[in-house]
Motif scaffolding. Sequence first.
Motif, PDB file in Angstrom:
ATOM      1  N   GLN A  74       2.600   6.677  -6.873  1.00 55.41           N
ATOM      2  CA  GLN A  74       1.649   7.655  -7.395  1.00 55.41           C
ATOM      3  C   GLN A  74       2.037   9.095  -7.079  1.00 55.41           C
ATOM      4  O   GLN A  74       1.523  10.024  -7.702  1.00 55.41           O
ATOM      5  CB  GLN A  74       0.250   7.368  -6.842  1.00 55.41           C
ATOM      6  CG  GLN A  74      -0.371   6.078  -7.336  1.00 55.41           C
ATOM      7  CD  GLN A  74      -1.781   5.882  -6.825  1.00 55.41           C
ATOM      8  OE1 GLN A  74      -2.419   6.816  -6.329  1.00 55.41           O
ATOM      9  NE2 GLN A  74      -2.298   4.661  -6.937  1.00 55.41           N
ATOM     10  N   PHE A  84      -5.441   7.633   1.526  1.00 55.23           N
ATOM     11  CA  PHE A  84      -5.070   6.598   0.562  1.00 55.23           C
ATOM     12  C   PHE A  84      -5.142   5.212   1.197  1.00 55.23           C
ATOM     13  O   PHE A  84      -5.656   4.265   0.595  1.00 55.23           O
ATOM     14  CB  PHE A  84      -3.659   6.859   0.038  1.00 55.23           C
ATOM     15  CG  PHE A  84      -3.155   5.801  -0.913  1.00 55.23           C
ATOM     16  CD1 PHE A  84      -3.431   5.882  -2.272  1.00 55.23           C
ATOM     17  CD2 PHE A  84      -2.417   4.715  -0.443  1.00 55.23           C
ATOM     18  CE1 PHE A  84      -2.976   4.906  -3.146  1.00 55.23           C
ATOM     19  CE2 PHE A  84      -1.964   3.733  -1.309  1.00 55.23           C
ATOM     20  CZ  PHE A  84      -2.248   3.834  -2.667  1.00 55.23           C
ATOM     21  N   LEU A  85      -4.625   5.074   2.410  1.00 54.69           N
ATOM     22  CA  LEU A  85      -4.632   3.773   3.085  1.00 54.69           C
ATOM     23  C   LEU A  85      -6.060   3.285   3.320  1.00 54.69           C
ATOM     24  O   LEU A  85      -6.361   2.098   3.128  1.00 54.69           O
ATOM     25  CB  LEU A  85      -3.888   3.864   4.410  1.00 54.69           C
ATOM     26  CG  LEU A  85      -2.371   4.034   4.334  1.00 54.69           C
ATOM     27  CD1 LEU A  85      -1.775   4.211   5.729  1.00 54.69           C
ATOM     28  CD2 LEU A  85      -1.715   2.855   3.633  1.00 54.69           C
ATOM     29  N   ASP A 101      -8.723   4.009   1.546  1.00 57.28           N
ATOM     30  CA  ASP A 101      -9.273   3.593   0.246  1.00 57.28           C
ATOM     31  C   ASP A 101      -8.624   2.300  -0.234  1.00 57.28           C
ATOM     32  O   ASP A 101      -9.292   1.433  -0.806  1.00 57.28           O
ATOM     33  CB  ASP A 101      -9.062   4.701  -0.796  1.00 57.28           C
ATOM     34  CG  ASP A 101      -9.913   5.921  -0.518  1.00 57.28           C
ATOM     35  OD1 ASP A 101     -10.908   5.797   0.222  1.00 57.28           O
ATOM     36  OD2 ASP A 101      -9.579   7.010  -1.029  1.00 57.28           O
ATOM     37  N   TRP A 102      -7.319   2.163  -0.007  1.00 55.64           N
ATOM     38  CA  TRP A 102      -6.593   0.991  -0.492  1.00 55.64           C
ATOM     39  C   TRP A 102      -7.115  -0.282   0.172  1.00 55.64           C
ATOM     40  O   TRP A 102      -7.343  -1.295  -0.480  1.00 55.64           O
ATOM     41  CB  TRP A 102      -5.099   1.160  -0.217  1.00 55.64           C
ATOM     42  CG  TRP A 102      -4.222   0.213  -0.989  1.00 55.64           C
ATOM     43  CD1 TRP A 102      -3.658   0.430  -2.208  1.00 55.64           C
ATOM     44  CD2 TRP A 102      -3.809  -1.100  -0.585  1.00 55.64           C
ATOM     45  NE1 TRP A 102      -2.909  -0.666  -2.593  1.00 55.64           N
ATOM     46  CE2 TRP A 102      -2.986  -1.622  -1.620  1.00 55.64           C
ATOM     47  CE3 TRP A 102      -4.042  -1.888   0.543  1.00 55.64           C
ATOM     48  CZ2 TRP A 102      -2.411  -2.884  -1.556  1.00 55.64           C
ATOM     49  CZ3 TRP A 102      -3.470  -3.148   0.609  1.00 55.64           C
ATOM     50  CH2 TRP A 102      -2.664  -3.633  -0.433  1.00 55.64           C
ATOM     51  N   ALA A 116       0.830  -1.209   0.000  1.00 54.81           N
ATOM     52  CA  ALA A 116       0.000   0.000   0.000  1.00 54.81           C
ATOM     53  C   ALA A 116       0.865   1.261   0.000  1.00 54.81           C
ATOM     54  O   ALA A 116       0.646   2.184  -0.790  1.00 54.81           O
ATOM     55  CB  ALA A 116      -0.928   0.005   1.213  1.00 54.81           C
ATOM     56  N   GLN A 122     -10.330  -1.818  -1.025  1.00 48.67           N
ATOM     57  CA  GLN A 122     -10.229  -2.588  -2.260  1.00 48.67           C
ATOM     58  C   GLN A 122      -9.367  -3.837  -2.112  1.00 48.67           C
ATOM     59  O   GLN A 122      -9.439  -4.741  -2.922  1.00 48.67           O
ATOM     60  CB  GLN A 122      -9.649  -1.716  -3.367  1.00 48.67           C
ATOM     61  CG  GLN A 122     -10.441  -0.457  -3.639  1.00 48.67           C
ATOM     62  CD  GLN A 122      -9.734   0.473  -4.615  1.00 48.67           C
ATOM     63  OE1 GLN A 122      -9.079   0.024  -5.540  1.00 48.67           O
ATOM     64  NE2 GLN A 122      -9.860   1.766  -4.397  1.00 48.67           N
ATOM     65  N   HIS A 123      -8.546  -3.873  -1.070  1.00 42.84           N
ATOM     66  CA  HIS A 123      -7.644  -5.011  -0.865  1.00 42.84           C
ATOM     67  C   HIS A 123      -7.791  -5.524   0.556  1.00 42.84           C
ATOM     68  O   HIS A 123      -7.598  -4.772   1.508  1.00 42.84           O
ATOM     69  CB  HIS A 123      -6.180  -4.609  -1.089  1.00 42.84           C
ATOM     70  CG  HIS A 123      -5.900  -4.015  -2.428  1.00 42.84           C
ATOM     71  ND1 HIS A 123      -6.178  -2.695  -2.717  1.00 42.84           N
ATOM     72  CD2 HIS A 123      -5.356  -4.555  -3.543  1.00 42.84           C
ATOM     73  CE1 HIS A 123      -5.808  -2.450  -3.970  1.00 42.84           C
ATOM     74  NE2 HIS A 123      -5.319  -3.543  -4.485  1.00 42.84           N
ATOM     75  N   GLU A 135       2.697   1.703  -3.295  1.00 45.78           N
ATOM     76  CA  GLU A 135       1.819   2.231  -4.344  1.00 45.78           C
ATOM     77  C   GLU A 135       1.612   3.729  -4.168  1.00 45.78           C
ATOM     78  O   GLU A 135       1.605   4.489  -5.143  1.00 45.78           O
ATOM     79  CB  GLU A 135       0.476   1.505  -4.307  1.00 45.78           C
ATOM     80  CG  GLU A 135      -0.529   1.966  -5.348  1.00 45.78           C
ATOM     81  CD  GLU A 135      -0.065   1.734  -6.780  1.00 45.78           C
ATOM     82  OE1 GLU A 135      -0.530   2.474  -7.678  1.00 45.78           O
ATOM     83  OE2 GLU A 135       0.765   0.825  -7.012  1.00 45.78           O
ATOM     84  N   PHE A 136       1.449   4.172  -2.924  1.00 43.09           N
ATOM     85  CA  PHE A 136       1.299   5.609  -2.653  1.00 43.09           C
ATOM     86  C   PHE A 136       2.547   6.356  -3.095  1.00 43.09           C
ATOM     87  O   PHE A 136       2.467   7.443  -3.689  1.00 43.09           O
ATOM     88  CB  PHE A 136       1.053   5.831  -1.158  1.00 43.09           C
ATOM     89  CG  PHE A 136       0.887   7.275  -0.771  1.00 43.09           C
ATOM     90  CD1 PHE A 136      -0.293   7.946  -1.023  1.00 43.09           C
ATOM     91  CD2 PHE A 136       1.924   7.966  -0.160  1.00 43.09           C
ATOM     92  CE1 PHE A 136      -0.449   9.286  -0.672  1.00 43.09           C
ATOM     93  CE2 PHE A 136       1.784   9.293   0.208  1.00 43.09           C
ATOM     94  CZ  PHE A 136       0.588   9.954  -0.053  1.00 43.09           C
TER      95      PHE A 136
END
Length: 298
Positions: free
Chosen positions: A117, A285-286, A288-289, A110, A292-293, A113-114
Amino acid sequence: MDRLTTMATFLRVVKCANFTTAAEELSISRTLVSRHVADLEAHLGIKLLNRTTRQVTATDAGLRYAELCQKVLGEIRSGEEQIAAIKNEVEGEISILCPIWIGSFGISPATAEFCKQNPGISIRLHFEEPSSNPHEFLAHGHDLCIQPNVLRDSSIMVKKIGRIEHLLVASPEYLAERGMPETAEDLARHDCLAKSTDATWLFTNGERVNLRLPSRFSSNSVFALREACVAGLGIAMLPKGIMRLPLVEDRLVPVLTDNPPAARPLYVAFPPGDAPRRIKALVSFLADWFKQHSPDEA
């Protein structure tokens, strides 16, 4: 005398060439405008404005001083805008403290990925067991702390970002010798392998089981507990994510499948107040991440 205020007032008078108009634009009294200019002239010891009943014009010294005021106030405004913009930029370093055992449940991918981005971001991810003191991660220079517990402290903000599913498991050898428990109450007759900080197991139906302490085998590492469980030392409550292979290979067997352990929340703790945007962005972000995961699948 507030030098910056009087400088700003003087510039407005030079621009408007009129005390009354300058006062209206500044939303202050004409008397105060006159006082500001008079204070500047007294401080500098020189006349800055020529005053007539119809018009106000700058003297040569006044024109030069107006240029200085413009430069000084402009640099201050620009500098303040740059400093204020820092909290709105998604850039800079973020230091994260994470318990060792949680490190296997999505935090690494996670945050990577942040970082990907947001090219202006650098991540420092440190794994160790956090202190029971809720401020400890801040004292050690970390911006965030990942943990499974709510911090009951008004000076620390906590946001839930996910949850970790757990299972009760035991080895076939252990169950063959001690029998399969049918209810949570039956666990009192079994050797329960627990984390050092676990005193109670909570189940989805609301039941609580108080563990006998000290347990036969305990550790602050869920991986150590898994190995002890595979070795046949007892029944353990473990995160699903670390048990795929032992379950597939029949080295571990699920226990009490009709009443599994309650999922444990995953939180991120951070300082309260107007945090820099990079911190707010990562927290968001965490959350939201992990929607989805699943942490158990990461």
